[in-house]
Structures are given as C-alpha cells and as structure tokens.
Design a protein around this motif. Structure first.
Motif, PDB file in Angstrom:
ATOM      1  N   LEU A   1     177.673 102.891  29.177  1.00 54.90           N
ATOM      2  CA  LEU A   1     176.710 103.381  30.167  1.00 54.90           C
ATOM      3  C   LEU A   1     177.400 104.008  31.372  1.00 54.90           C
ATOM      4  CD1 LEU A   1     174.191 100.392  29.983  1.00 54.90           C
ATOM      5  CD2 LEU A   1     173.982 102.660  28.947  1.00 54.90           C
ATOM      6  N   GLU A   2     178.709 103.774  31.496  1.00 53.51           N
ATOM      7  CA  GLU A   2     179.470 104.408  32.590  1.00 53.51           C
ATOM      8  C   GLU A   2     180.676 105.126  31.975  1.00 53.51           C
ATOM      9  OE1 GLU A   2     179.312 100.864  32.639  1.00 53.51           O
ATOM     10  OE2 GLU A   2     177.461 100.736  33.769  1.00 53.51           O
ATOM     11  N   PRO A   3     180.414 106.127  31.154  1.00 53.09           N
ATOM     12  CA  PRO A   3     181.525 106.755  30.406  1.00 53.09           C
ATOM     13  C   PRO A   3     182.584 107.377  31.310  1.00 53.09           C
ATOM     14  CG  PRO A   3     179.504 108.038  30.194  1.00 53.09           C
ATOM     15  CD  PRO A   3     179.116 106.770  30.847  1.00 53.09           C
ATOM     16  N   GLU A   4     182.189 107.747  32.535  1.00 54.54           N
ATOM     17  CA  GLU A   4     183.180 108.352  33.453  1.00 54.54           C
ATOM     18  C   GLU A   4     184.301 107.359  33.754  1.00 54.54           C
ATOM     19  OE1 GLU A   4     179.928 108.334  33.945  1.00 54.54           O
ATOM     20  OE2 GLU A   4     179.383 110.459  33.718  1.00 54.54           O
ATOM     21  N   LEU A   5     183.968 106.091  33.780  1.00 51.05           N
ATOM     22  CA  LEU A   5     185.008 105.089  34.053  1.00 51.05           C
ATOM     23  C   LEU A   5     186.039 105.057  32.927  1.00 51.05           C
ATOM     24  CD1 LEU A   5     182.937 102.092  35.506  1.00 51.05           C
ATOM     25  CD2 LEU A   5     184.401 103.687  36.745  1.00 51.05           C
ATOM     26  N   ALA A   6     185.586 105.264  31.709  1.00 53.44           N
ATOM     27  CA  ALA A   6     186.507 105.230  30.567  1.00 53.44           C
ATOM     28  C   ALA A   6     187.467 106.408  30.581  1.00 53.44           C
ATOM     29  CB  ALA A   6     185.715 105.216  29.265  1.00 53.44           C
TER      30      ALA A   6
ATOM     31  N   ALA B   1     195.841  97.095  32.417  1.00 54.17           N
ATOM     32  CA  ALA B   1     195.910  98.520  32.773  1.00 54.17           C
ATOM     33  C   ALA B   1     196.588  98.660  34.125  1.00 54.17           C
ATOM     34  CB  ALA B   1     194.516  99.139  32.806  1.00 54.17           C
ATOM     35  N   ASP B   2     196.891  99.899  34.481  1.00 56.17           N
ATOM     36  CA  ASP B   2     197.465 100.177  35.799  1.00 56.17           C
ATOM     37  C   ASP B   2     196.413 100.109  36.895  1.00 56.17           C
ATOM     38  OD1 ASP B   2     199.862 100.600  34.563  1.00 56.17           O
ATOM     39  OD2 ASP B   2     199.761 102.788  34.627  1.00 56.17           O
ATOM     40  N   SER B   3     195.146 100.093  36.504  1.00 58.12           N
ATOM     41  CA  SER B   3     194.063 100.112  37.484  1.00 58.12           C
ATOM     42  C   SER B   3     193.112  98.945  37.245  1.00 58.12           C
ATOM     43  CB  SER B   3     193.300 101.434  37.354  1.00 58.12           C
ATOM     44  OG  SER B   3     191.954 101.265  37.738  1.00 58.12           O
ATOM     45  N   PRO B   4     192.706  98.246  38.322  1.00 58.47           N
ATOM     46  CA  PRO B   4     191.735  97.165  38.146  1.00 58.47           C
ATOM     47  C   PRO B   4     190.377  97.695  37.719  1.00 58.47           C
ATOM     48  CG  PRO B   4     192.195  97.528  40.498  1.00 58.47           C
ATOM     49  CD  PRO B   4     193.125  98.412  39.725  1.00 58.47           C
ATOM     50  N   VAL B   5     190.114  98.958  38.026  1.00 58.93           N
ATOM     51  CA  VAL B   5     188.832  99.558  37.631  1.00 58.93           C
ATOM     52  C   VAL B   5     188.783  99.677  36.103  1.00 58.93           C
ATOM     53  CG1 VAL B   5     187.335 101.574  37.872  1.00 58.93           C
ATOM     54  CG2 VAL B   5     188.745 100.827  39.814  1.00 58.93           C
ATOM     55  N   ALA B   6     189.878 100.153  35.531  1.00 54.03           N
ATOM     56  CA  ALA B   6     189.936 100.306  34.070  1.00 54.03           C
ATOM     57  C   ALA B   6     189.817  98.944  33.381  1.00 54.03           C
ATOM     58  CB  ALA B   6     191.236 100.999  33.660  1.00 54.03           C
ATOM     59  N   VAL B   7     190.475  97.936  33.955  1.00 51.48           N
ATOM     60  CA  VAL B   7     190.409  96.596  33.361  1.00 51.48           C
ATOM     61  C   VAL B   7     188.975  96.073  33.416  1.00 51.48           C
ATOM     62  CG1 VAL B   7     191.107  94.178  33.657  1.00 51.48           C
ATOM     63  CG2 VAL B   7     192.813  95.999  33.818  1.00 51.48           C
ATOM     64  N   ALA B   8     188.346  96.203  34.580  1.00 46.77           N
ATOM     65  CA  ALA B   8     186.988  95.676  34.739  1.00 46.77           C
ATOM     66  C   ALA B   8     186.020  96.378  33.793  1.00 46.77           C
ATOM     67  CB  ALA B   8     186.536  95.842  36.192  1.00 46.77           C
ATOM     68  N   HIS B   9     186.170  97.687  33.688  1.00 48.27           N
ATOM     69  CA  HIS B   9     185.243  98.441  32.842  1.00 48.27           C
ATOM     70  C   HIS B   9     185.419  98.066  31.369  1.00 48.27           C
ATOM     71  CE1 HIS B   9     182.765 101.606  31.276  1.00 48.27           C
ATOM     72  NE2 HIS B   9     183.776 102.069  30.562  1.00 48.27           N
ATOM     73  N   ALA B  10     186.673  98.066  30.911  1.00 54.77           N
ATOM     74  CA  ALA B  10     186.911  97.764  29.491  1.00 54.77           C
ATOM     75  C   ALA B  10     186.450  96.337  29.176  1.00 54.77           C
ATOM     76  CB  ALA B  10     188.395  97.942  29.171  1.00 54.77           C
ATOM     77  N   THR B  11     186.735  95.420  30.085  1.00 55.37           N
ATOM     78  CA  THR B  11     186.345  94.033  29.851  1.00 55.37           C
ATOM     79  C   THR B  11     184.834  93.923  29.687  1.00 55.37           C
ATOM     80  OG1 THR B  11     188.229  93.287  31.171  1.00 55.37           O
ATOM     81  CG2 THR B  11     186.480  91.694  30.799  1.00 55.37           C
ATOM     82  N   ARG B  12     184.131  94.537  30.592  1.00 53.78           N
ATOM     83  CA  ARG B  12     182.663  94.489  30.556  1.00 53.78           C
ATOM     84  C   ARG B  12     182.145  95.101  29.255  1.00 53.78           C
ATOM     85  NH1 ARG B  12     177.699  92.850  31.739  1.00 53.78           N
ATOM     86  NH2 ARG B  12     176.186  94.524  31.734  1.00 53.78           N
ATOM     87  N   ARG B  13     182.658  96.259  28.882  1.00 52.79           N
ATOM     88  CA  ARG B  13     182.144  96.929  27.673  1.00 52.79           C
ATOM     89  C   ARG B  13     182.425  96.100  26.427  1.00 52.79           C
ATOM     90  NH1 ARG B  13     178.694  99.086  30.119  1.00 52.79           N
ATOM     91  NH2 ARG B  13     177.765  98.134  28.307  1.00 52.79           N
ATOM     92  N   LEU B  14     183.581  95.448  26.373  1.00 47.76           N
ATOM     93  CA  LEU B  14     183.924  94.688  25.164  1.00 47.76           C
ATOM     94  C   LEU B  14     183.135  93.395  25.084  1.00 47.76           C
ATOM     95  CD1 LEU B  14     187.759  95.418  25.177  1.00 47.76           C
ATOM     96  CD2 LEU B  14     186.054  96.281  23.543  1.00 47.76           C
ATOM     97  N   VAL B  15     182.919  92.766  26.225  1.00 51.20           N
ATOM     98  CA  VAL B  15     182.140  91.523  26.216  1.00 51.20           C
ATOM     99  C   VAL B  15     180.681  91.836  25.889  1.00 51.20           C
ATOM    100  CG1 VAL B  15     181.261  89.654  27.675  1.00 51.20           C
ATOM    101  CG2 VAL B  15     183.690  90.254  27.748  1.00 51.20           C
ATOM    102  N   VAL B  16     180.154  92.882  26.487  1.00 46.92           N
ATOM    103  CA  VAL B  16     178.769  93.271  26.193  1.00 46.92           C
ATOM    104  C   VAL B  16     178.666  93.749  24.745  1.00 46.92           C
ATOM    105  CG1 VAL B  16     176.947  94.944  26.752  1.00 46.92           C
ATOM    106  CG2 VAL B  16     178.204  93.803  28.595  1.00 46.92           C
ATOM    107  N   GLY B  17     179.675  94.496  24.293  1.00 47.18           N
ATOM    108  CA  GLY B  17     179.664  95.015  22.927  1.00 47.18           C
ATOM    109  C   GLY B  17     179.662  93.902  21.885  1.00 47.18           C
ATOM    110  N   ALA B  18     180.286  92.754  22.242  1.00 44.59           N
ATOM    111  CA  ALA B  18     180.324  91.635  21.290  1.00 44.59           C
ATOM    112  C   ALA B  18     178.932  91.037  21.110  1.00 44.59           C
ATOM    113  CB  ALA B  18     181.297  90.569  21.774  1.00 44.59           C
ATOM    114  N   ASP B  19     178.113  91.159  22.145  1.00 43.73           N
ATOM    115  CA  ASP B  19     176.697  90.785  22.112  1.00 43.73           C
ATOM    116  C   ASP B  19     176.482  89.413  21.481  1.00 43.73           C
ATOM    117  OD1 ASP B  19     174.031  91.163  22.595  1.00 43.73           O
ATOM    118  OD2 ASP B  19     173.658  92.266  20.736  1.00 43.73           O
TER     119      ASP B  19
END
Ligand code: HEM
Length: 433
Positions: free
Chosen positions: A136-141, A197-215
C-alpha cells in the motif's frame, strides 16, 4: 583464528570488516566506493525512481541490473536469489528488526509451504526495490537501502510440517545457563525474520509488509529492533561500538570461503540434514546491559573486563585491534595483563571449531517505570552447528566472565537459517518437498 582484514566480496553476498585503525587493507569507505558496489549482488538501481508501484517485471531485474560504479546509495539492492540467503555474511547494515512469529494452531505442511511461498515472492520484490503486489506504500519499497531479509525456522516449524524426524539435533532450546534470566516475552518462536537495511525506513516498511503478508499463516510474537553505526559517506569506516563504548566485532571467522564449514551447513562435506544444505543456524540472545552500574566502573575496570582497550579495541598487551593477545604477559606485580576472567580470554576459542560469526545490534528502548535506560545487545550469531560452536563459548562465559557484572541474558532462541532460493524456487522448498 586471527582477526581478518576486509575481504573482497565472494559470491552474491558481501561482508566488509570495518578496518579503522587496523592498518589492514582499504577502509570500508574506500571499498564501498569501488569494488563492493561493482561486485555481484549489489546493484545501484539508478532507475529505481522510475519503477512503477507493483510492477511485475522479471523477478531478478533489479539485482541483475548492471552494477554502476559509484557509491552505495539508498537505491542499492542486494541479490535475493542464490544458493545461500543474504543477511548472513552480508556486512551488517546499520538498522535491523528481528521478528519472531508463530504458526497458527493446527498448522500443517501446507501452511508452512504457503507461508514460504508468500514470503519468497514478497522478499524478492522488496529486496529488488519493488514492493509486494499488495504493497500500500510502494514508494517506500523503491528506496531499499541494501535491504536483506533472512528467514529462519524453529523446531515448531518442523513439528507443524511433520518433519520432526529430519530436524537437526541442534534445533532445540539452548541449555539453561546460570547467568540467564529469561523473560518469556523473548521466547523461542516457530519462525523468525531478520530484516536489515541501511535505512530504518526500509526496515520498518519491509517488516510491516512481511508481517501483514503472512496474515493468517503466522502471527507476530515479538519484535527486537537494533542499530549499529549508520553508514554515511562521512562516517563509513568507523567500527561498531556497542553501548558500553567497546569496539565489537574485531575477531570473526573469515567470510571469504575459508571458514565456510563453520558457517554453512553442508560445506563440511558431511551429509546435511534434509533441505538444509546451504543453510546455517542463527542464535538470538537478548542481553540487557546495565548502564547505571557500568557508569560507576572506571576505565581500568572496564578495560580489564573485556581485556581490550576502549579507545581502539587493541588487546591490553598490544597496540592495534588486530594484534594477537599475549595471554602469558604479566604486569609488574606478576598478575596477568589480560585478566583470567576477561571476556576476551573466556570467549576465545578453546578448540578449532569454536568460532561463530557475530552480528550484534544495540538496542535502546524506552525504559519502564523509574528505570532510566532499557539498553542492551540483540546478540546474533551464525554458525553451522550452535551446539558444537556456540554453546561451549556461552558455557565458559556463563561460568566466569567479568562482563556478567553488567550484562544479563533475557531472551534466547535458535533457528535454522534456510538455504537460499534458486531461480524459480521457494524458500524451504527442499525441506518441505
Ligand atoms: C552484552 C554482551 C556482550 C558484549 C557487550 C560483548 C562484547 C565483546 C567485545 C567488545 C569483544 C571484543 C572485540 C571483538 O573481538 O569483537 C567481544 C569478543 C567476543 N565475544 Fe562478546 N560480547 C557480548 C556477549 C557475547 C556472547 C553472548 C558471546 C557468545 C556466546 C560472545 C562471544 C564473543 C567472541 C567469540 C569474541 C571474540 C573472542 C576472541 O577470539 O578474541 N560475546 N565481545
């Protein structure tokens, strides 16, 4: 084992040991600006800004894009596909989240396969700077900042998949050590994600997407966030210092292939457990560091506890971090210069196989109640066999280590790091087939 200088990247993962003050090889900054970027596995995705959200290009397009010469940037990616997962011998990026998840009650092999199918696809896309299809926030990826996601499985995963007969013997709780004060909050889980990742933003985004993706396939039990020195143009080359101010990570097994049997399952030519050839193991110990009592220790006591100087990490008998400690050296009064109970002396290998690849991260979380700090180390170690390699070291530290005055293990878990996913493969495919 000797401290090793920065190694040239080997294969599709890279590791560069910070070399400030070591006098060995090029500094990390120099390496980053040159060979590292051009090496296989890191692509500086200059075109990333033009990526379409949720685009469905070939799965390998970002990682196989010709690497541009130039500095590592926030657009840089690390290859996902390969015989081994990224994030093991990859130089630890500055930001990390470790997420422990459990499978639902009644989970079976199909649940495990579906979870791995979803994660394989999502991780590949995230590491290649394309969000998962449902992002839902593809720009972050699009700003992956050398994101790596590493998947590990615990004994509960084997049980759910009906694979207990194939579980390696070491995939079990570590022995209880006398120093442990384990808080169930940080308990063993069925699966783990290491997101760096080198950025906390990238870590937070990927973490959220993977946890939500696991559903419904897996639910989050805990998250442990950690940080190291940020990798900026001006700061690169600084070694990692933990919150006690110690240079941490000087003595490590080489990641240039020399010590592969110590790091990777199956690299010793022995028959590996089913589906784990090319995998590893990950021990996660959450270790609280008492900053208030540490504040009261003077510099001599602090250096004595570790057996190394605080300014540059050299052993107390040497001048450079890479100097071999002289364990026989005595001071004018006849006492060992490196204390018998120093962390250095107690942690160093007592047998040739007692080596672990440490990738610790500091944490500094909001304190509870009247406490002023909630600080410590998410201590992470990779090795082919934790019972053979990690446990004897931890046993010695539990028996006697001056650092125990200020540190307390409060969390402990062990995972099998799955092998990498080759082209068209799913993580865990060989195990679950
Ligand atoms: C809060 C807890 C800990 C702190 C602050 C800490 C800090 C350090 C520091 C500063 C060094 C010296 C520099 C280096 O070689 O990296 C070191 C070395 C080392 N530590 Fe720890 N450490 C901790 C826990 C552990 C644990 C739990 C283990 C494993 C069970 C461990 C294993 C090692 C090993 C193997 C070395 C290298 C020893 C050598 O061969 O010289 N450490 N640690």
């Amino acid at each position: 084992m000797v401290p090793h200088p920065p190694k040239r990247p080997d294969g599709d993962e890279q590791r560069v040991i910070p070399s400030a003050g070591s006098g060995h090889g090029p500094g990390r900054r120099a390496v980053l600006r040159g060979g590292l970027v051009a090496a296989a596995g890191i692509a500086t995705t200059g075109a990333v800004a033009g990526c379409q959200a949720g685009s469905t290009g070939s799965s390998a397009d970002a990682s196989s894009r010709p690497a541009a010469a130039g500095p590592v940037t926030r657009a840089s990616t690390i290859t996902f596909r390969g015989a081994r997962q990224a994030g093991v011998v990859t130089e630890p990026q500055p930001f990390a989240a470790f997420v422990g998840l459990d499978l639902p009650k009644g989970a079976d092999r199909d649940t495990c396969q579906r979870l791995m199918g979803v994660w394989t696809d999502d991780i590949e896309r995230l590491m290649a700077a394309r969000g998962p299809l449902t992002d839902l926030e593809p720009e972050l990826a699009q700003v992956p900042s050398r994101l790596t996601v590493t998947v590990g499985v615990g004994s509960g995963f084997y049980a759910a998949a009906g694979l207990v007969a194939h579980r390696p013997n070491w995939l079990a709780p570590l022995p209880r050590f006398g120093i442990d004060r384990l808080d169930p909050t940080w308990r063993q889980t069925d699966v783990v994600l290491q997101v760096r990742a080198d950025s906390p933003v990238a870590v937070a985004h990927a973490t959220r997407r993977l946890v939500v993706g696991a559903d419904t396939l897996a639910s989050q039990v805990w998250v442990q966030r950690g940080f190291r020195e940020p990798l900026t143009e001006t700061d690169a080359g600084l070694p990692f210092r933990n919150q006690f101010g110690q240079i941490d990570g000087t003595v490590q097994p080489a990641t240039d292939g020399t010590h592969d049997p110590l790091l990777w399952i199956g690299a010793d030519q022995q028959a590996p457990p089913k589906g784990l050839a090319g995998g590893s193991s990950m021990v996660i110990r959450r270790i609280a560091m008492n900053m208030d009592t540490w504040d009261r220790a003077d510099r001599i006591a602090r250096e004595n506890a570790i057996g190394r100087r605080l300014d540059n990490g050299a052993p107390l008998t040497g001048t450079k971090p890479t100097d071999h400690p002289d364990l026989q050296a005595k001071d004018a009064l006849g006492f060992p210069v490196i204390d018998d109970a120093s962390h250095l002396r107690r942690a160093m290998p007592a047998a040739p196989h007692e080596h672990i690849l440490r990738a610790p991260y500091s944490y500094d979380d909001p304190p509870a109640g009247t406490a002023r700090t909630n600080t410590g180390l998410v201590f992470v170690a990779f090795q082919a066999d934790p019972v053979r390699q990690f446990v004897p070291i931890q046993r010695r530290l539990a028996e006697a280590d001056l650092m125990n005055i200020w540190t307390t293990p409060i969390g402990s878990s062990v995972y099998a790091v799955l092998p990498g996913a080759g082209s068209g493969e799913t993580l865990g495919q060989a195990l679950l087939s």
